[in-house]
Design a protein around this motif. Structure first.
Motif, PDB file in Angstrom:
ATOM      1  N   ARG A  72      21.670  24.371  23.735  1.00 21.89           N
ATOM      2  CA  ARG A  72      21.527  25.808  23.964  1.00 21.89           C
ATOM      3  C   ARG A  72      22.437  26.533  22.983  1.00 21.89           C
ATOM      4  N   PRO A  73      21.978  27.612  22.367  1.00 17.35           N
ATOM      5  CA  PRO A  73      22.759  28.288  21.321  1.00 17.35           C
ATOM      6  C   PRO A  73      23.828  29.228  21.872  1.00 17.35           C
ATOM      7  N   PHE A  74      24.340  28.943  23.045  1.00 14.56           N
ATOM      8  CA  PHE A  74      25.393  29.769  23.623  1.00 14.56           C
ATOM      9  C   PHE A  74      26.206  28.921  24.581  1.00 14.56           C
ATOM     10  N   HIS A  75      27.436  29.348  24.842  1.00 12.42           N
ATOM     11  CA  HIS A  75      28.338  28.641  25.760  1.00 12.42           C
ATOM     12  C   HIS A  75      28.598  29.565  26.944  1.00 12.42           C
ATOM     13  N   LEU A  76      28.413  29.038  28.150  1.00 10.63           N
ATOM     14  CA  LEU A  76      28.548  29.849  29.357  1.00 10.63           C
ATOM     15  C   LEU A  76      29.684  29.304  30.219  1.00 10.63           C
ATOM     16  N   HIS A  77      30.656  30.149  30.465  1.00 13.00           N
ATOM     17  CA  HIS A  77      31.851  29.787  31.246  1.00 13.00           C
ATOM     18  C   HIS A  77      31.881  30.663  32.493  1.00 13.00           C
ATOM     19  N   LEU A  78      31.859  30.022  33.650  1.00  8.30           N
ATOM     20  CA  LEU A  78      31.880  30.730  34.930  1.00  8.30           C
ATOM     21  C   LEU A  78      33.242  30.568  35.582  1.00  8.30           C
ATOM     22  N   LEU A  79      33.874  31.698  35.920  1.00  9.00           N
ATOM     23  CA  LEU A  79      35.096  31.700  36.711  1.00  9.00           C
ATOM     24  C   LEU A  79      34.744  32.240  38.080  1.00  9.00           C
ATOM     25  N   VAL A  80      35.022  31.459  39.122  1.00  7.29           N
ATOM     26  CA  VAL A  80      34.569  31.845  40.457  1.00  7.29           C
ATOM     27  C   VAL A  80      35.618  31.478  41.493  1.00  7.29           C
ATOM     28  N   ALA A  81      35.832  32.359  42.461  1.00  9.24           N
ATOM     29  CA  ALA A  81      36.778  32.108  43.539  1.00  9.24           C
ATOM     30  C   ALA A  81      36.184  31.113  44.523  1.00  9.24           C
ATOM     31  N   PRO A  82      36.915  30.048  44.880  1.00  4.01           N
ATOM     32  CA  PRO A  82      36.401  29.082  45.869  1.00  4.01           C
ATOM     33  C   PRO A  82      36.109  29.768  47.198  1.00  4.01           C
ATOM     34  N   THR A  83      35.034  29.347  47.838  1.00  8.80           N
ATOM     35  CA  THR A  83      34.654  29.921  49.126  1.00  8.80           C
ATOM     36  C   THR A  83      35.400  29.215  50.262  1.00  8.80           C
ATOM     37  N   LYS A  84      35.507  29.904  51.396  1.00  9.01           N
ATOM     38  CA  LYS A  84      36.177  29.321  52.557  1.00  9.01           C
ATOM     39  C   LYS A  84      35.475  28.044  52.990  1.00  9.01           C
ATOM     40  N   GLU A  98      22.315  22.532  37.163  1.00  2.06           N
ATOM     41  CA  GLU A  98      20.875  22.335  36.986  1.00  2.06           C
ATOM     42  C   GLU A  98      20.276  23.436  36.114  1.00  2.06           C
ATOM     43  N   ILE A  99      20.703  24.664  36.326  1.00  3.62           N
ATOM     44  CA  ILE A  99      20.153  25.792  35.566  1.00  3.62           C
ATOM     45  C   ILE A  99      20.710  25.827  34.157  1.00  3.62           C
ATOM     46  N   GLY A 100      22.014  25.592  34.016  1.00  4.32           N
ATOM     47  CA  GLY A 100      22.645  25.579  32.695  1.00  4.32           C
ATOM     48  C   GLY A 100      24.008  26.238  32.693  1.00  4.32           C
ATOM     49  N   ILE A 101      25.054  25.444  32.648  1.00  6.91           N
ATOM     50  CA  ILE A 101      26.428  25.947  32.610  1.00  6.91           C
ATOM     51  C   ILE A 101      27.248  24.978  31.775  1.00  6.91           C
ATOM     52  N   ASP A 102      28.248  25.481  31.075  1.00  2.00           N
ATOM     53  CA  ASP A 102      29.081  24.617  30.239  1.00  2.00           C
ATOM     54  C   ASP A 102      30.466  24.366  30.841  1.00  2.00           C
ATOM     55  N   ARG A 103      30.966  25.353  31.562  1.00  2.00           N
ATOM     56  CA  ARG A 103      32.330  25.227  32.095  1.00  2.00           C
ATOM     57  C   ARG A 103      32.453  26.049  33.371  1.00  2.00           C
ATOM     58  N   ILE A 104      33.141  25.481  34.360  1.00  2.83           N
ATOM     59  CA  ILE A 104      33.397  26.187  35.611  1.00  2.83           C
ATOM     60  C   ILE A 104      34.886  26.108  35.919  1.00  2.83           C
ATOM     61  N   THR A 105      35.479  27.266  36.176  1.00  2.00           N
ATOM     62  CA  THR A 105      36.897  27.334  36.516  1.00  2.00           C
ATOM     63  C   THR A 105      37.064  28.001  37.870  1.00  2.00           C
ATOM     64  N   PRO A 106      37.557  27.285  38.891  1.00  2.00           N
ATOM     65  CA  PRO A 106      37.884  27.936  40.164  1.00  2.00           C
ATOM     66  C   PRO A 106      39.109  28.845  39.961  1.00  2.00           C
ATOM     67  N   ILE A 107      39.024  30.072  40.487  1.00  2.00           N
ATOM     68  CA  ILE A 107      40.135  31.014  40.322  1.00  2.00           C
ATOM     69  C   ILE A 107      40.695  31.419  41.689  1.00  2.00           C
ATOM     70  N   ASP A 181      28.330  33.548  23.181  1.00  7.62           N
ATOM     71  CA  ASP A 181      29.093  32.900  24.247  1.00  7.62           C
ATOM     72  C   ASP A 181      29.549  33.941  25.267  1.00  7.62           C
ATOM     73  N   ALA A 182      29.638  33.519  26.531  1.00  7.91           N
ATOM     74  CA  ALA A 182      29.976  34.482  27.577  1.00  7.91           C
ATOM     75  C   ALA A 182      30.878  33.855  28.632  1.00  7.91           C
ATOM     76  N   VAL A 183      31.768  34.686  29.174  1.00  6.18           N
ATOM     77  CA  VAL A 183      32.602  34.340  30.316  1.00  6.18           C
ATOM     78  C   VAL A 183      32.266  35.329  31.425  1.00  6.18           C
ATOM     79  N   VAL A 184      31.956  34.805  32.618  1.00  4.21           N
ATOM     80  CA  VAL A 184      31.612  35.658  33.753  1.00  4.21           C
ATOM     81  C   VAL A 184      32.600  35.410  34.876  1.00  4.21           C
ATOM     82  N   LEU A 185      33.113  36.492  35.437  1.00  2.00           N
ATOM     83  CA  LEU A 185      34.155  36.430  36.465  1.00  2.00           C
ATOM     84  C   LEU A 185      33.588  36.919  37.800  1.00  2.00           C
ATOM     85  N   ILE A 186      33.609  36.022  38.817  1.00  2.00           N
ATOM     86  CA  ILE A 186      33.089  36.330  40.152  1.00  2.00           C
ATOM     87  C   ILE A 186      34.226  36.163  41.162  1.00  2.00           C
TER      88      ILE A 186
END
Length: 234
Positions: A72-84, A98-107, A181-186
């Motif tokens: 994929r011609p882009f890098h996707l980094h997801l930052l997400v708060a862990p759920t209870k 499954e959909i497509g992600i390169d990196r996941i960081t719990p915040i 490339d994108a970083v998304v913060l949830i």
């Protein structure tokens, strides 16, 4: 197409990981000469034939290599708060891979309901999802990090923060340029605190809305991952 993992696929012969060998030989009852696909998670997909069906260390002969498989011609980094509920974040990791992600960081955020996340389990889930969806690149699963600490790290990519309050927000479709490339913060269920929103905006994150509905953390995260993959497919 049956996909298995190996620690190294650079030589003419590769050895499946122990659990993979056991599954291949004992569970699936595959034998010498059977065709399999193998990857080490570095982006290379290999077509191979079983050479030695040893359930402890199954050896395969590689007959074809496909570099940058499914690139994929882009890098996707997801930052997400862990759920209870840990099962919800595990579900998210599976579906995001499954959909497509390169990196996941719990915040860890001011309003986080969970301050600890077992990333070894998330890593196993990500590997399983990688195999199930026939991907050749292993997603990176980071150890949890406090949001404020992460925001102090310089990043030279497109950055988006999704939160519930405020009017000066746009959609990902309006802001994102496909192929970049994108970083998304949830944030957590209680949303980001005012100081976290201020810090994210100061760090160059653009405020984004995911619609009028109030979404759970894992739903919002999967929405963002899906939207960015979709925008890159147009």
């Amino acid at each position: 197409m049956r996909l298995f993992l190996s620690s190294d696929t650079t030589a003419p012969y590769a050895t499946l990981l122990p659990d993979e060998s056991r599954h291949c030989v004992r569970v699936l009852r595959m034998g010498a000469g059977d065709e399999v696909w193998v990857t080490s998670g570095d982006g290379t997909m290999c077509r191979a034939h079983i050479a030695d069906p040893d359930e402890r260390a199954c050896s395969v002969e590689i007959v074809e290599r496909i570099d940058d498989y499914g690139h994929r011609p882009f890098h996707l980094h997801l930052l997400v708060a862990p759920t209870k509920n840990a099962a919800r974040i595990e579900w998210l990791v599976e579906k995001a891979v499954e959909i497509g992600i390169d990196r996941i960081t719990p915040i860890i955020c001011d309003h986080s309901e969970r301050g600890v996340q077992k990333t070894d389990r998330l890593d196993r889930i990500a590997l399983s999802a990688m195999k199930q969806s026939l991907k050749a690149r292993r997603p990176q699963i980071d150890a949890p990090v406090h949001l404020i600490d992460f925001l102090q790290q310089p990043t030279e990519v497109s950055k988006y923060v999704c939160y519930c309050v405020g009017d000066e927000r746009h959609t990902l479709r309006e802001l994102y340029t496909p192929g970049t490339d994108a970083v998304v913060l949830i944030g957590p269920e209680g949303d980001f605190s005012p100081r976290e929103i201020e810090a994210a905006l100061a760090a160059g994150f653009q405020p984004v809305t995911l619609g009028d509905s109030r979404l759970r953390t894992e739903t919002a995260a999967l929405y963002a991952v899906t939207a960015l993959n979709f925008l890159n497919s147009l």
